[in-house]
Design a protein around this motif. Sequence first.
Motif: not given
Length: 72
Positions: A16-17, A20-21, A23-26, A28, A52, A54
């Motif tokens: 999960r981490q 999420e890490s 997909l949370n990159q700047t 997109k 998501d 993506r």
Amino acid sequence: MIDIILSVYNAEETIRQCVESILNQTHKDLYLYVFDDNSQDSTQDILKTLRDPRLKIILSKQNIGTYAAKNF
């Protein structure tokens, strides 16, 4: 466009981490392909809860190894 391929096996404690890490990159404009190589823990269940557009999840019914998973 960036395509990221992540091959996982029995990664319930970190999947999960990790997802999420990524997909949370700047940046997109990316797709994340997660290939689960027949995990024997709850990795597949966790992946199924992540939403998501993506994120593309590929579930394997047999353990084929990292090299074959990336080629798939």
